[in-house]
Enzyme design. Sequence first.
Site, PDB file in Angstrom:
ATOM      1  N   PHE A  19       2.241   8.001  -1.690  1.00 44.17           N
ATOM      2  CA  PHE A  19       1.338   6.789  -1.002  1.00 44.17           C
ATOM      3  C   PHE A  19      -0.295   7.388  -1.829  1.00 44.17           C
ATOM      4  O   PHE A  19      -0.921   6.240  -1.467  1.00 44.17           O
ATOM      5  CB  PHE A  19       1.362   6.372  -0.033  1.00 44.17           C
ATOM      6  CG  PHE A  19       2.906   6.376   0.535  1.00 44.17           C
ATOM      7  CD1 PHE A  19       4.002   5.580  -0.766  1.00 44.17           C
ATOM      8  CD2 PHE A  19       3.549   6.806   1.620  1.00 44.17           C
ATOM      9  CE1 PHE A  19       5.098   5.756  -0.001  1.00 44.17           C
ATOM     10  CE2 PHE A  19       4.620   7.145   2.410  1.00 44.17           C
ATOM     11  CZ  PHE A  19       5.732   6.294   0.538  1.00 44.17           C
ATOM     12  N   TRP A  38       0.856  -1.292   0.142  1.00 39.59           N
ATOM     13  CA  TRP A  38      -0.004  -0.056  -0.005  1.00 39.59           C
ATOM     14  C   TRP A  38       0.424   0.941   0.011  1.00 39.59           C
ATOM     15  O   TRP A  38       0.740   2.191  -0.959  1.00 39.59           O
ATOM     16  CB  TRP A  38      -0.659   0.154   0.866  1.00 39.59           C
ATOM     17  CG  TRP A  38      -1.568   1.560   1.891  1.00 39.59           C
ATOM     18  CD1 TRP A  38      -2.974   1.341   0.857  1.00 39.59           C
ATOM     19  CD2 TRP A  38      -1.195   2.592   2.589  1.00 39.59           C
ATOM     20  NE1 TRP A  38      -3.467   2.509   1.163  1.00 39.59           N
ATOM     21  CE2 TRP A  38      -2.855   3.533   2.183  1.00 39.59           C
ATOM     22  CE3 TRP A  38      -0.082   2.691   2.824  1.00 39.59           C
ATOM     23  CZ2 TRP A  38      -2.130   4.483   3.083  1.00 39.59           C
ATOM     24  CZ3 TRP A  38      -0.160   4.433   3.641  1.00 39.59           C
ATOM     25  CH2 TRP A  38      -1.060   4.090   3.824  1.00 39.59           C
ATOM     26  N   HIS A  39       2.291   1.068   0.819  1.00 40.49           N
ATOM     27  CA  HIS A  39       2.997   2.880   0.774  1.00 40.49           C
ATOM     28  C   HIS A  39       3.216   3.041  -1.062  1.00 40.49           C
ATOM     29  O   HIS A  39       3.646   4.159  -0.665  1.00 40.49           O
ATOM     30  CB  HIS A  39       3.668   2.585   1.625  1.00 40.49           C
ATOM     31  CG  HIS A  39       3.355   2.150   2.873  1.00 40.49           C
ATOM     32  ND1 HIS A  39       2.955   1.709   4.039  1.00 40.49           N
ATOM     33  CD2 HIS A  39       3.705   3.344   4.062  1.00 40.49           C
ATOM     34  CE1 HIS A  39       2.193   2.231   5.048  1.00 40.49           C
ATOM     35  NE2 HIS A  39       3.320   3.108   5.439  1.00 40.49           N
ATOM     36  N   GLY A  40       3.691   1.484  -1.261  1.00 38.10           N
ATOM     37  CA  GLY A  40       4.272   2.189  -2.857  1.00 38.10           C
ATOM     38  C   GLY A  40       4.491   1.185  -3.694  1.00 38.10           C
ATOM     39  O   GLY A  40       4.949  -0.782  -3.166  1.00 38.10           O
TER      40      GLY A  40
END
Length: 471
Positions: free
Chosen positions: A471, A324-326
């Site tokens: 993000f 989800w962060h990257g």
Amino acid sequence: MVFNSLAFIAFFAVVLALHAMPFRWTTKKINLLVASYLFYAAWNPPFVILLWISTVVDWFAAQQLVRAQRPLVRRAWMLLSVVANLGMLGYFKYGHFLLENFSAAMAAIGVHYVPPAWDIVLPVGISFYTFATLSYTLDVYLHRAVPANRFLDYALFVTFFPHLVAGPIMRPTELVPQFEQPHKASADQLRFGLVLMTLGLFQKIVLADSFLAGVAEAIYDTDQAPGTLDAWIGTLAFSGQIFCDFAGYSTTAIGAAMCLGFAMPDNFRFPYAAIGFSDFWRRWHITLSSWLRDYLYIPLGGNRHGAARTYLALMATMLLGGLWHGASWTFVVWGGLHGLYLSGERALRTHFAGYRPGPGMLLALGLLTYVLINVTWVFFRAHSFGKAWDVLRGMAGGNGAATPILPMVSLVTTALIVGGLVFAHWLMRRHTLESMLQRAPALALSTGLGVMVFAIVIAQGTGNAFIYFQF
């Protein structure tokens, strides 16, 4: 538009003035909605269309979920919301990542495939508002909430500018009820909101950008392998930078909402004083960790189906949290390390269930937690595995012949700032920021705020965009 800009100061002053006018409550909400769209459109106006699509789809799906009688029909409406939201997120955020990995997989079996150029711009904050809107339809589907009574209230929940692009990740049950009744900040709320905004901007503009960002960049954005001291100072600088950057955003957002009379939940509670990794995730990015717990970890089985299922759910949740962060495998490794930490901690707690550590051991465990958290930050910050290995090897003393990179002033300044930050977290780990500010002597608080405002003004213009905007 970013919080650390003169444009936002002018924008927020106008919003406050309009909100203080003797308009009807519906008019004030429309003003906030229009202001929120303008706030988002300042980056890229066409992306407002994505907000409209997400808002309309989830509003309509939630209404149909209530009306539908058959389970199959309810499931279909829920899936429409999930597919629409995750489809947009997947296309804009993970399309290039999937193409690259598909091309690499084809090359591994001898098939030469060159993917088309991917020139799609990532919409700012899409991960945050996607999770917020998903929670709305999922909660209605699971009978944990009822749909909003008015479309205006729901649309304002989605787009409310303080939390829109980088959280806190709000639940409809936390914000929609506040829009149903008139809200106006009291004098105390306005003062405290401005204090929070000042503190948040000081963390971002002065500490994160002016002092720590350059040190982290000197280590992570160069091809030179760092020595032990450089590797540790660069990583510690990033640990301080990402906290001051993201907690600074959240603090400013909560303060801005409070100035308008609305309450938003804490997103950080002194995480570098965590003792253990479950404690860390109760203190770091709280609204994301609770979202992952409620909508991933528990549906995957949580701790209700034996140890093996629990560890599997932990790992899957943290791997997806990393992704989800990257859209990069380094973020997946970052999440995987946290999954391993949480699993190992759970196993140790089970094995030593009756053990009660004393104060000295608690301090040692807290320092160990912080050291291991910094190991994960290496993968979060590095742009490639090669760079991550260079830094980790340096931290372990494996780059013995490396040429020094950081000047002495950077080494000392970073050590003082990050050391002071960690000390402050330990000093305040059992308290809230609100309680500490309320107990502070008026003269000391006024002096501290004056210094912060002066430092912000001096440093204004040198700041960067908030890290979590990507993000």
